[in-house]
Design an enzyme around this catalytic site. Structure first.
Site, mmCIF file in Angstrom:
data_model
loop_
_atom_site.group_PDB
_atom_site.id
_atom_site.type_symbol
_atom_site.label_atom_id
_atom_site.label_comp_id
_atom_site.label_asym_id
_atom_site.label_seq_id
_atom_site.Cartn_x
_atom_site.Cartn_y
_atom_site.Cartn_z
ATOM 1 N N ARG A 34 -6.111 0.022 -28.776
ATOM 2 C CA ARG A 34 -5.094 -0.691 -28.868
ATOM 3 C C ARG A 34 -4.624 0.666 -28.882
ATOM 4 O O ARG A 34 -4.930 1.801 -29.587
ATOM 5 C CB ARG A 34 -6.159 -1.108 -30.670
ATOM 6 C CG ARG A 34 -6.617 -1.835 -30.601
ATOM 7 C CD ARG A 34 -7.053 -2.369 -31.748
ATOM 8 N NE ARG A 34 -8.715 -1.576 -32.620
ATOM 9 C CZ ARG A 34 -9.239 -1.180 -32.842
ATOM 10 N NH1 ARG A 34 -10.147 -1.708 -31.572
ATOM 11 N NH2 ARG A 34 -10.194 -0.348 -33.403
ATOM 12 N N HIS A 69 1.146 -1.309 0.318
ATOM 13 C CA HIS A 69 -0.066 -0.281 -0.186
ATOM 14 C C HIS A 69 1.139 1.046 0.047
ATOM 15 O O HIS A 69 1.644 1.404 0.439
ATOM 16 C CB HIS A 69 -1.083 -0.016 0.722
ATOM 17 C CG HIS A 69 -1.823 -0.959 1.230
ATOM 18 N ND1 HIS A 69 -2.433 -1.502 2.263
ATOM 19 C CD2 HIS A 69 -2.434 -2.014 0.119
ATOM 20 C CE1 HIS A 69 -3.861 -2.256 1.684
ATOM 21 N NE2 HIS A 69 -3.320 -3.126 0.841
ATOM 22 N N SER A 117 -21.599 6.746 -38.501
ATOM 23 C CA SER A 117 -20.965 7.979 -37.536
ATOM 24 C C SER A 117 -18.987 7.841 -37.987
ATOM 25 O O SER A 117 -18.575 7.849 -37.086
ATOM 26 C CB SER A 117 -21.731 6.898 -35.729
ATOM 27 O OG SER A 117 -20.773 5.651 -36.391
ATOM 28 N N TRP A 149 -16.156 8.429 -38.927
ATOM 29 C CA TRP A 149 -15.740 8.465 -37.989
ATOM 30 C C TRP A 149 -16.448 9.684 -37.994
ATOM 31 O O TRP A 149 -16.485 10.926 -38.693
ATOM 32 C CB TRP A 149 -14.394 8.770 -37.104
ATOM 33 C CG TRP A 149 -13.919 7.350 -37.800
ATOM 34 C CD1 TRP A 149 -12.585 6.201 -39.110
ATOM 35 C CD2 TRP A 149 -14.727 6.467 -36.603
ATOM 36 N NE1 TRP A 149 -12.786 5.414 -38.806
ATOM 37 C CE2 TRP A 149 -13.787 5.174 -37.140
ATOM 38 C CE3 TRP A 149 -14.822 5.797 -35.886
ATOM 39 C CZ2 TRP A 149 -13.519 3.639 -36.742
ATOM 40 C CZ3 TRP A 149 -14.656 4.707 -34.848
ATOM 41 C CH2 TRP A 149 -14.247 3.425 -35.755
ATOM 42 N N GLU A 202 1.003 3.890 1.590
ATOM 43 C CA GLU A 202 1.329 4.951 3.161
ATOM 44 C C GLU A 202 2.592 3.034 3.556
ATOM 45 O O GLU A 202 4.388 3.798 3.616
ATOM 46 C CB GLU A 202 1.368 4.016 4.286
ATOM 47 C CG GLU A 202 -0.422 4.530 4.759
ATOM 48 C CD GLU A 202 -1.396 3.990 4.225
ATOM 49 O OE1 GLU A 202 -0.988 3.375 2.342
ATOM 50 O OE2 GLU A 202 -2.429 3.740 4.286
ATOM 51 N N GLY A 252 -24.620 2.911 -28.523
ATOM 52 C CA GLY A 252 -26.279 4.215 -29.606
ATOM 53 C C GLY A 252 -26.717 4.972 -28.536
ATOM 54 O O GLY A 252 -26.905 4.597 -27.041
ATOM 55 N N SER A 253 -27.864 5.578 -28.879
ATOM 56 C CA SER A 253 -28.597 5.949 -27.916
ATOM 57 C C SER A 253 -29.647 5.866 -27.273
ATOM 58 O O SER A 253 -29.981 6.069 -26.183
ATOM 59 C CB SER A 253 -29.581 6.898 -29.561
ATOM 60 O OG SER A 253 -30.185 8.115 -28.757
ATOM 61 N N SER A 268 -31.516 4.338 -21.697
ATOM 62 C CA SER A 268 -31.772 3.891 -20.269
ATOM 63 C C SER A 268 -30.872 3.621 -19.838
ATOM 64 O O SER A 268 -31.044 3.865 -18.244
ATOM 65 C CB SER A 268 -31.464 1.870 -21.251
ATOM 66 O OG SER A 268 -32.896 1.957 -22.147
ATOM 67 N N THR A 280 -26.198 -0.423 -32.425
ATOM 68 C CA THR A 280 -24.233 -0.569 -32.643
ATOM 69 C C THR A 280 -23.559 -1.609 -33.163
ATOM 70 O O THR A 280 -22.586 -1.604 -34.133
ATOM 71 C CB THR A 280 -23.124 0.208 -31.478
ATOM 72 O OG1 THR A 280 -24.082 1.179 -30.875
ATOM 73 C CG2 THR A 280 -21.927 0.252 -31.378
HETATM 74 N N1 LIG Z 1 -20.702 8.833 -32.314
HETATM 75 C C1 LIG Z 1 -20.620 7.301 -31.469
HETATM 76 O O1 LIG Z 1 -19.655 7.922 -30.242
HETATM 77 C C2 LIG Z 1 -22.062 6.390 -30.739
HETATM 78 C C3 LIG Z 1 -20.936 4.649 -30.798
HETATM 79 C C4 LIG Z 1 -21.826 3.936 -30.731
HETATM 80 C C5 LIG Z 1 -22.753 4.177 -31.487
HETATM 81 N N2 LIG Z 1 -23.071 5.102 -32.402
HETATM 82 C C6 LIG Z 1 -24.759 4.956 -32.841
HETATM 83 O O2 LIG Z 1 -25.324 4.729 -32.883
HETATM 84 C C7 LIG Z 1 -26.671 4.217 -33.527
HETATM 85 C C8 LIG Z 1 -27.158 2.832 -32.608
HETATM 86 O O3 LIG Z 1 -27.952 2.642 -31.544
HETATM 87 P P1 LIG Z 1 -28.889 2.359 -31.094
HETATM 88 O O4 LIG Z 1 -29.388 3.233 -29.958
HETATM 89 O O5 LIG Z 1 -29.477 1.912 -32.713
HETATM 90 O O6 LIG Z 1 -28.646 1.110 -30.830
HETATM 91 P P2 LIG Z 1 -27.790 0.743 -29.293
HETATM 92 O O7 LIG Z 1 -28.048 2.036 -28.180
HETATM 93 O O8 LIG Z 1 -26.235 0.554 -29.298
HETATM 94 O O9 LIG Z 1 -28.261 -0.397 -28.941
HETATM 95 C C9 LIG Z 1 -29.456 -0.655 -28.474
HETATM 96 C C10 LIG Z 1 -29.726 -2.537 -28.539
HETATM 97 O O10 LIG Z 1 -29.694 -2.367 -27.872
HETATM 98 C C11 LIG Z 1 -30.965 -3.695 -26.866
HETATM 99 N N3 LIG Z 1 -31.766 -3.504 -25.862
HETATM 100 C C12 LIG Z 1 -31.612 -4.420 -24.994
HETATM 101 N N4 LIG Z 1 -31.661 -3.837 -23.738
HETATM 102 C C13 LIG Z 1 -31.819 -2.594 -23.899
HETATM 103 C C14 LIG Z 1 -31.711 -1.354 -22.896
HETATM 104 N N5 LIG Z 1 -32.614 -1.995 -21.449
HETATM 105 N N6 LIG Z 1 -32.206 -0.156 -23.359
HETATM 106 C C15 LIG Z 1 -32.173 0.123 -24.302
HETATM 107 N N7 LIG Z 1 -31.880 -0.976 -25.658
HETATM 108 C C16 LIG Z 1 -31.802 -2.484 -24.868
HETATM 109 C C17 LIG Z 1 -32.454 -3.354 -27.988
HETATM 110 O O11 LIG Z 1 -31.611 -4.092 -29.168
HETATM 111 P P3 LIG Z 1 -32.720 -5.862 -28.982
HETATM 112 O O12 LIG Z 1 -34.414 -5.674 -29.017
HETATM 113 O O13 LIG Z 1 -32.274 -6.202 -30.574
HETATM 114 O O14 LIG Z 1 -32.102 -5.946 -28.003
HETATM 115 C C18 LIG Z 1 -31.624 -1.798 -28.638
HETATM 116 O O15 LIG Z 1 -32.378 -1.971 -30.065
HETATM 117 C C19 LIG Z 1 -25.333 3.687 -34.723
HETATM 118 O O16 LIG Z 1 -26.421 4.493 -36.206
HETATM 119 C C20 LIG Z 1 -24.009 3.760 -34.213
HETATM 120 O O17 LIG Z 1 -23.332 4.151 -35.720
HETATM 121 C C21 LIG Z 1 -22.595 6.641 -31.905
HETATM 122 ZN ZN LIG Z 2 -3.309 -0.271 3.639
#
Ligand SMILES: NC(=O)c1ccc[n+]([C@@H]2O[C@H](COP(=O)([O-])OP(=O)(O)OC[C@H]3O[C@@H](n4cnc5c(N)ncnc54)[C@H](OP(=O)(O)O)[C@@H]3O)[C@@H](O)[C@H]2O)c1
Ligand SMILES: [Zn+2]
Length: 371
Positions: free
Chosen positions: A212, A55, A173, A175, A57, A302-303, A308, A201
């Site tokens: 990497r 640790h 996306s 890049w 210390e 993704g979104s 969530s 995604t």
């Molecule tokens: N710019 C960036 O930093 C970045 C990073 C990553 C992705 N992206 C872009 O994001 C897009 C994809 O986004 P997305 O929203 O479609 O995909 P996502 O968030 O990667 O995945 C969503 C999928 O996960 C599954 N899922 C299971 N449990 C879930 C929960 N509790 N909450 C939400 N989803 C759950 C669902 O599919 P099922 O119903 O099939 O299980 C849902 O459709 C792509 O265009 C990618 O290029 C961008």
């Molecule tokens: Zn200690």
């Protein structure tokens, strides 16, 4: 005069050294220590370097040699008083003959929680607790989360355009951010226990999610995929299993046939409880990662997954790369889908904001404020 020494700069040095342990010490906390004379001259510095090793210390005491007697110890976290992988630090601190001990913060672990400080005081040492307390506490936030909530500290990373889109309306996306920004993401991955993404995604981007070059840790790659259909033999995550394991979190009601198909790809399958909407219960996923001692996890999804997580108060820290591009389009995704807030928070719900320029990109990092 000894009493006029400001303990803050010395604790800052201890904090700075503690951070060198990042990625190496988890699931232990990062800790730094400084031995100094009564008038504040530094004699030695130590930090916890590697999980299982000495640790902070002890490293500082050993580096000081015999120069601890009558001097002061500055340590970012309360010294431990239990036998773990190493003997209790309080014994070493007492034996070293310090006059005063300055402590950044009390150890939140229930088996320490002030007892180390009590032991030092009982041995006649002058102990001051709470020097640079908020920084000391923040330093161990992932450790505290794992210790008390039994889940990892959850980082969320995304790259977005100036108009707040993480992909174009077609899902493109690659890049958004620059090579230099993506190199920073690889460094982040290299200190994580897991990198999490969603089925969406995997389908759109076919990501690899490895660090990497390799970092201090090899993250488990986790896919949240209720029906388990996103992975195939030619998916990059599957083709790169020699570079890191893959865990697929599927709904607990999916067919045995689908589970067998996934297992034949040599990925690990984790059947999870689902929410009323048929989505994977993300609290259950994080509890499982906590059981595996994951201290820091990075979500690169993704979104929908990010939304969530946000709706479930499961984002602790964000790393947002903003690139000088515009895409527009009302159907182009923003970073946080899900339900979201129904009004703009009255008080900013992020704190500890940091801004870094990476070429023309801007990296904004912050913690999500609770409560
Ligand atoms: N710019 C960036 O930093 C970045 C990073 C990553 C992705 N992206 C872009 O994001 C897009 C994809 O986004 P997305 O929203 O479609 O995909 P996502 O968030 O990667 O995945 C969503 C999928 O996960 C599954 N899922 C299971 N449990 C879930 C929960 N509790 N909450 C939400 N989803 C759950 C669902 O599919 P099922 O119903 O099939 O299980 C849902 O459709 C792509 O265009 C990618 O290029 C961008
Ligand atoms: Zn200690």
């Amino acid at each position: 005069m000894a009493s006029s020494v400001d303990p803050v700069p010395l604790m800052q040095v201890a904090l700075q050294y503690a951070r060198h342990g990042e990625g190496h010490v988890e699931p232990n906390p990062m800790v730094g220590a400084v031995v100094a004379t009564a008038d504040g001259a530094i004699i030695s510095i130590g930090y916890h370097q590697q999980f299982g090793d000495a640790h902070a210390e002890l490293n500082a005491i050993q580096a000081a040699g015999l120069d601890t007697l009558g001097n002061d110890l500055y340590v970012t976290l309360e010294p431990c008083c239990h036998f773990g992988k190493t003997p209790p630090c309080v014994d070493a601190v007492i034996q070293a003959g310090f006059r005063r001990v300055f402590v950044g913060c009390q150890d939140p672990a229930p088996h320490v929680a002030g007892q180390g400080i009590e032991r030092l005081r009982a041995a006649g040492l002058q102990v001051t607790v709470g020097v640079c307390e908020s920084q000391s506490r923040r330093l161990i936030a992932p450790f505290e989360m794992l210790m008390l909530q039994r889940r990892p500290w959850i980082h969320a990373k995304w790259a977005m355009t100036l108009d707040g889109r993480i992909a174009s309306r077609t899902g493109h996306s690659k890049w958004i951010s620059s090579d230099a920004s993506r190199a920073v993401v690889h460094q982040l991955r290299g200190r994580m226990d897991a990198v999490i993404t969603g089925a969406g995604t995997v389908r759109c981007d076919d990501p690899l999610l490895t660090a990497r070059p390799r970092g201090a840790r090899i993250p488990l790659r986790v896919v949240i995929d209720a029906d388990g259909s996103s992975l195939h033999a030619d998916t990059k995550l599957v083709k790169s299993l020699s570079q890191g394991a893959v865990l697929v979190c599927v709904a607990d009601h999916i067919s045995g046939k689908q589970i067998e198909r996934l297992k034949s790809l040599e990925v690990e399958v984790l059947p999870c409880a689902v929410t009323k909407l048929g989505r994977i219960d993300l609290h259950a996923v994080m509890a499982e990662l906590g059981r595996r001692d994951c201290t820091n996890v990075l979500t690169e999804a993704g979104s929908e997954i990010l939304g969530s997580l946000f709706d479930s108060s499961l984002i602790d820290e964000v790393h947002i790369f903003i690139a000088p591009r515009l895409t527009g389009g009302s159907s182009a995704l923003g970073p946080l889908g899900g339900l979201g807030r129904d009004s703009i928070p009255k008080i900013p719900n992020v704190q500890h904001l940091r801004h870094t320029s990476i070429g023309d990109d801007l990296l904004i990092e912050a913690d999500i404020r609770r409560g």
